[in-house]
Design a protein around this motif. Structure first.
Motif, PDB file in Angstrom:
ATOM      1  N   THR A 241       0.804  -1.222   0.000  1.00 40.28           N
ATOM      2  CA  THR A 241       0.000   0.000   0.000  1.00 40.28           C
ATOM      3  C   THR A 241       0.838   1.273   0.000  1.00 40.28           C
ATOM      4  O   THR A 241       0.281   2.366  -0.039  1.00 40.28           O
ATOM      5  N   PRO A 244       1.423   3.135  -5.595  1.00 42.22           N
ATOM      6  CA  PRO A 244       0.505   2.513  -6.554  1.00 42.22           C
ATOM      7  C   PRO A 244       1.219   1.481  -7.435  1.00 42.22           C
ATOM      8  O   PRO A 244       1.526   1.723  -8.606  1.00 42.22           O
ATOM      9  N   THR A 246       1.770  -2.105  -9.512  1.00 42.78           N
ATOM     10  CA  THR A 246       1.006  -2.996 -10.378  1.00 42.78           C
ATOM     11  C   THR A 246       1.759  -4.308 -10.528  1.00 42.78           C
ATOM     12  O   THR A 246       2.948  -4.319 -10.887  1.00 42.78           O
ATOM     13  N   ILE A 255       6.267   0.068 -10.629  1.00 42.07           N
ATOM     14  CA  ILE A 255       5.905   1.333 -10.010  1.00 42.07           C
ATOM     15  C   ILE A 255       6.005   2.438 -11.051  1.00 42.07           C
ATOM     16  O   ILE A 255       6.974   2.495 -11.814  1.00 42.07           O
ATOM     17  N   ALA A 259       5.629   7.979  -9.086  1.00 43.08           N
ATOM     18  CA  ALA A 259       5.527   7.431  -7.729  1.00 43.08           C
ATOM     19  C   ALA A 259       6.901   7.081  -7.178  1.00 43.08           C
ATOM     20  O   ALA A 259       7.174   7.262  -5.981  1.00 43.08           O
TER      21      ALA A 259
END
Length: 294
Positions: A241, A244, A246, A255, A259
């Protein structure tokens, strides 16, 4: 059609992705709990909408990923009405059709391994997914979960081997690395169910296998009777968490650059290129540590 055969090495389970490229809709057959993240990544990368997960039966050697995938994609859970499971969105019966975009899978009841086994047959009878009923040069066992060797013999002979000879058969398991067979092959070469093997011979053979029960049966069966929904207190797979991220089908968390820049001060960035690339004209991320892969 979009077709993928996926494998879980822990349980030697095959999961099948079947999709309609034109409509962008897909189903998963026999997903595995521990592989739900992988399966979800593939669905996203292929740009598909998962409409349903289909079980060939209540498994005894792994927990289904149906509940996790429903939680992630809103997909329906479907399995045999004779399975005894609760929590399914659709209870399937012999002759039902499950849509896959503009195509469909026909449900054929093939009890024997369990009372609630089904085989899914593509609409043109070119492909069938046989679960644990008919394996490649073998069959599923019949000594637990309401197993019945007579029912299995009749299921295979009346519902599977009556398909066209060229029909490809994809099982739920293989323990030798085999991936696919056909009606013609199994009719001729299956040592348990092919050729002139009679029902009495098959029943006698199956009743004397003397196999140990699957190691996970006491965990898998209760969980699968809930369609994979964890029991109260069971931990779900942890999701990162802090950014963000994937998860990709290649098994790597990715990432976004923005981010990474935002969190650069709190993470250790590892550059795995060669030193000449690290020092070369393409540059590197500020603060990265060089640890070449080779």
């Amino acid at each position: 059609m979009i077709f993928r055969q996926l494998f879980d090495p822990q349980s030697s389970t095959y999961t099948y992705l079947l999709g309609d490229a034109k409509r962008g809709e897909a189903v998963l057959i026999d997903p595995v709990f521990e592989q739900a993240r992988r399966d979800g990544a593939l669905i996203r990368e292929l740009g598909l909408v998962l409409t349903a997960t289909l079980e060939t039966h209540v498994h005894a050697d792994h927990v289904t990923g149906a509940w996790l995938l429903k939680r992630q994609f809103g997909s329906e859970i479907a399995l045999s009405a004779d399975s005894g499971a609760t929590g399914a969105d659709r209870q399937l019966a012999h002759g039902d059709r499950v849509p896959v975009g503009d195509r469909y899978l026909e449900v054929r009841a093939t009890p024997g391994h369990t009372r609630g086994c089904v085989t899914y047959v593509l609409d043109d009878e070119s492909v069938a997914f046989t679960g644990d009923c008919l394996l490649i040069r073998g069959s599923g066992r019949t000594d637990f979960q309401q197993g019945d060797p007579r029912a299995m013999y009749r299921s295979v002979r009346s519902q599977i081997l009556t398909l066209p000879p060229a029909c490809l058969l994809y099982p739920a398991h293989d323990y030798r690395g085999l991936t696919v067979t056909s009606v013609a092959e199994e009719s001729r070469f299956n040592p348990r169910l092919g050729g002139d093997i009679g029902e009495a011979d098959f029943v006698g053979y199956m009743n004397n296998l003397g196999l140990p029960h699957p190691k996970l049966i006491d965990i898998a069966v209760p969980a699968n009777l809930r369609c994979g929904r964890p029991d109260q207190g069971d931990a779900l797979p942890a999701e990162p968490t802090w950014a963000p991220l994937t998860f990709t089908f290649a098994g790597i968390w990715e990432i976004p650059p923005a981010a990474l820049e935002e969190h650069a001060a709190s993470v250790q960035i590892v550059d795995v290129r060669q030193s000449e690339e690290f020092e070369g004209p393409l540059g590197r991320i500020r603060g990265a540590t060089l640890i070449p892969l080779s």
